[in-house]
Design a protein around this motif. Structure first.
Motif, PDB file in Angstrom:
ATOM      1  N   THR A 186      -9.198  -0.987  -2.712  1.00 28.94           N
ATOM      2  CA  THR A 186     -10.347  -0.100  -2.534  1.00 28.94           C
ATOM      3  C   THR A 186     -11.435  -0.389  -3.558  1.00 28.94           C
ATOM      4  O   THR A 186     -12.498   0.226  -3.530  1.00 28.94           O
ATOM      5  N   GLY A 187     -11.165  -1.304  -4.461  1.00 32.20           N
ATOM      6  CA  GLY A 187     -12.139  -1.687  -5.480  1.00 32.20           C
ATOM      7  C   GLY A 187     -11.939  -3.135  -5.848  1.00 32.20           C
ATOM      8  O   GLY A 187     -11.144  -3.849  -5.231  1.00 32.20           O
TER       9      GLY A 187
ATOM     10  N   PRO B  53       0.839  -1.217   0.000  1.00 30.24           N
ATOM     11  CA  PRO B  53       0.000   0.000   0.000  1.00 30.24           C
ATOM     12  C   PRO B  53       0.869   1.261   0.000  1.00 30.24           C
ATOM     13  O   PRO B  53       1.950   1.277   0.587  1.00 30.24           O
ATOM     14  N   GLU B  54       0.372   2.287  -0.649  1.00 26.70           N
ATOM     15  CA  GLU B  54       1.173   3.510  -0.773  1.00 26.70           C
ATOM     16  C   GLU B  54       1.122   4.374   0.479  1.00 26.70           C
ATOM     17  O   GLU B  54       2.129   4.971   0.876  1.00 26.70           O
ATOM     18  N   ASP B  55      -0.028   4.471   1.118  1.00 26.86           N
ATOM     19  CA  ASP B  55      -0.211   5.394   2.247  1.00 26.86           C
ATOM     20  C   ASP B  55       0.405   4.806   3.517  1.00 26.86           C
ATOM     21  O   ASP B  55      -0.057   3.776   4.025  1.00 26.86           O
ATOM     22  N   PRO B  56       1.437   5.437   4.076  1.00 27.99           N
ATOM     23  CA  PRO B  56       2.078   4.886   5.276  1.00 27.99           C
ATOM     24  C   PRO B  56       1.224   5.006   6.532  1.00 27.99           C
ATOM     25  O   PRO B  56       1.541   4.382   7.559  1.00 27.99           O
ATOM     26  N   ASP B  57       0.152   5.809   6.476  1.00 30.09           N
ATOM     27  CA  ASP B  57      -0.670   6.038   7.669  1.00 30.09           C
ATOM     28  C   ASP B  57      -1.852   5.072   7.777  1.00 30.09           C
ATOM     29  O   ASP B  57      -2.526   5.031   8.804  1.00 30.09           O
TER      30      ASP B  57
ATOM     31  N   ARG C  67      12.959 -20.539  -6.645  1.00 23.70           N
ATOM     32  CA  ARG C  67      12.921 -19.174  -7.175  1.00 23.70           C
ATOM     33  C   ARG C  67      11.636 -18.507  -6.723  1.00 23.70           C
ATOM     34  O   ARG C  67      10.542 -19.032  -6.928  1.00 23.70           O
ATOM     35  N   LEU C  68      11.748 -17.344  -6.123  1.00 23.09           N
ATOM     36  CA  LEU C  68      10.587 -16.604  -5.617  1.00 23.09           C
ATOM     37  C   LEU C  68      10.326 -15.392  -6.489  1.00 23.09           C
ATOM     38  O   LEU C  68      11.234 -14.603  -6.775  1.00 23.09           O
ATOM     39  N   VAL C  69       9.071 -15.240  -6.910  1.00 20.93           N
ATOM     40  CA  VAL C  69       8.632 -14.092  -7.693  1.00 20.93           C
ATOM     41  C   VAL C  69       7.516 -13.405  -6.924  1.00 20.93           C
ATOM     42  O   VAL C  69       6.564 -14.060  -6.488  1.00 20.93           O
ATOM     43  N   ALA C  70       7.612 -12.095  -6.738  1.00 18.57           N
ATOM     44  CA  ALA C  70       6.578 -11.334  -6.027  1.00 18.57           C
ATOM     45  C   ALA C  70       5.878 -10.404  -7.005  1.00 18.57           C
ATOM     46  O   ALA C  70       6.515  -9.581  -7.655  1.00 18.57           O
ATOM     47  N   TRP C  71       4.563 -10.571  -7.114  1.00 19.96           N
ATOM     48  CA  TRP C  71       3.774  -9.718  -7.985  1.00 19.96           C
ATOM     49  C   TRP C  71       3.179  -8.557  -7.193  1.00 19.96           C
ATOM     50  O   TRP C  71       2.908  -8.690  -5.981  1.00 19.96           O
ATOM     51  N   PRO C  72       2.889  -7.422  -7.841  1.00 24.89           N
ATOM     52  CA  PRO C  72       2.461  -6.218  -7.129  1.00 24.89           C
ATOM     53  C   PRO C  72       0.955  -6.092  -6.888  1.00 24.89           C
ATOM     54  O   PRO C  72       0.492  -5.009  -6.506  1.00 24.89           O
ATOM     55  N   TYR C  73       0.198  -7.161  -7.082  1.00 24.63           N
ATOM     56  CA  TYR C  73      -1.243  -7.072  -6.798  1.00 24.63           C
ATOM     57  C   TYR C  73      -1.459  -6.916  -5.291  1.00 24.63           C
ATOM     58  O   TYR C  73      -0.756  -7.515  -4.483  1.00 24.63           O
ATOM     59  N   LEU C  74      -2.474  -6.135  -4.949  1.00 21.83           N
ATOM     60  CA  LEU C  74      -2.737  -5.855  -3.541  1.00 21.83           C
ATOM     61  C   LEU C  74      -3.588  -6.936  -2.895  1.00 21.83           C
ATOM     62  O   LEU C  74      -4.558  -7.429  -3.484  1.00 21.83           O
ATOM     63  N   ASP C  75      -3.228  -7.282  -1.695  1.00 22.11           N
ATOM     64  CA  ASP C  75      -4.037  -8.113  -0.808  1.00 22.11           C
ATOM     65  C   ASP C  75      -5.444  -7.509  -0.723  1.00 22.11           C
ATOM     66  O   ASP C  75      -5.619  -6.290  -0.777  1.00 22.11           O
ATOM     67  N   GLY C  76      -6.438  -8.370  -0.593  1.00 27.01           N
ATOM     68  CA  GLY C  76      -7.820  -7.895  -0.561  1.00 27.01           C
ATOM     69  C   GLY C  76      -8.081  -6.840   0.489  1.00 27.01           C
ATOM     70  O   GLY C  76      -8.896  -5.930   0.276  1.00 27.01           O
ATOM     71  N   GLN C  77      -7.405  -6.927   1.633  1.00 29.86           N
ATOM     72  CA  GLN C  77      -7.640  -5.946   2.695  1.00 29.86           C
ATOM     73  C   GLN C  77      -7.108  -4.560   2.333  1.00 29.86           C
ATOM     74  O   GLN C  77      -7.478  -3.573   2.978  1.00 29.86           O
ATOM     75  N   TYR C  78      -6.265  -4.476   1.301  1.00 33.65           N
ATOM     76  CA  TYR C  78      -5.702  -3.192   0.899  1.00 33.65           C
ATOM     77  C   TYR C  78      -6.381  -2.602  -0.335  1.00 33.65           C
ATOM     78  O   TYR C  78      -6.162  -1.437  -0.663  1.00 33.65           O
TER      79      TYR C  78
END
Length: 266
Positions: free
Chosen positions: A96-97, A44-48, A83-94
């Motif tokens: 907003t749509g 998530p972008e917002d640190p707060d 080999r580990l690959v991390a994709w940038p999709y947001l967890d459901g809790q983060y």
């Protein structure tokens, strides 16, 4: 049915909805040379901002916790040859749509194209993020088979969600004591699979059962403990048995290749 997995698969690909799901659920499939994709590894972008779940974990910032989870994920696989690959999709809790299903399917399709064997979460207890990844994976594997690619598909039972399913099953039958949260006996999983995938008849509904060796269980214990941010609350939710050796040393999966031949599970 007890099953020891072969290590002779050329390209084994495992999709983990969140950072800890594959390590918790199908550690026995993590052979050197395998690829794990953590799908919902976005930050998530917002640190707060702090979500309710993250607050329960003791976090003051969901962004900082998400960054910590990336480090935990990397630590869990360090030295394993995976080999580990991390994709940038947001967890459901983060989010907003709604999730971008089209983009996800496109990425899964591209990843699946080079795989001989694909492992997907089964979606036990209907966690929306797990179902999202499962359905994208089944769709991509169905397309791959129609294009002539010979890909085998596995659905892994998600730990500790399978404990909830087992507990519900045995409580309804009054054949276990309250909070006897043990990972033994696949009847509850077979009943769930029959309801969730009514057209699947390739190997029946009974899952394959994998019993890790002592060395394998110890390695899994260490890898799971790398995800320290999550363990306290997960353990509390299953009444203190999350890391019981008999529980984490037993894993379940189903063949889902037939589902990709028939074009879906409904």
């Amino acid at each position: 049915m007890t099953n020891r997995l072969t290590n002779r698969v050329t390209n084994r690909l495992l999709f983990s909805p969140h950072a800890d799901d594959v390590v918790l659920s199908c550690f026995g499939a993590l052979t050197p040379g395998a690829t794990v994709v953590t799908v919902l590894a976005g930050v998530p972008e917002d640190p707060d901002v702090v979500t309710d779940w993250d607050r329960r974990l003791g976090a003051g910032s969901s962004r900082l916790l998400a960054l910590q989870r990336l480090d935990e994920d990397a630590a869990a696989f360090a030295g394993t040859g995976v080999r580990l690959v991390a994709w940038p999709y947001l967890d459901g809790q983060y989010r907003t749509g709604p999730p971008d299903r089209a983009a996800l399917l496109s990425d899964v399709r591209a990843q699946v194209a080079g795989a001989d064997e694909v492992w997907l979460p089964a979606g036990i207890y209907a966690h929306p993020d797990h179902v999202l990844v499962r359905d994208a994976g089944l769709a991509a594997c169905t397309e791959a088979r129609r294009a002539g690619l010979d890909v085998d598909v596995r659905l892994y039972a998600e730990y500790p969600y399978q404990l909830y399913q087992m507990d519900d099953f045995h409580k309804a039958r009054e054949d276990r004591g309250p909070y006897d949260w043990t990972n033994r006996g696949p009847r509850a999983l077979a009943e769930w699979f029959r309801a969730e995938f009514p057209t699947a008849r390739e190997n029946g509904e009974e899952p394959a059962e994998v019993l890790l060796t002592r060395e394998g269980a110890e390695a899994k214990d260490a890898a799971v403990r790398s995800h320290a941010s999550q363990l306290g609350l997960l353990d509390e939710m299953v009444h203190g048995v999350l890391m019981e050796p008999e529980n984490i040393g037993r894993e379940y999966w189903w063949s889902a290749t037939e589902l990709t031949r028939s074009g879906g599970h409904r």
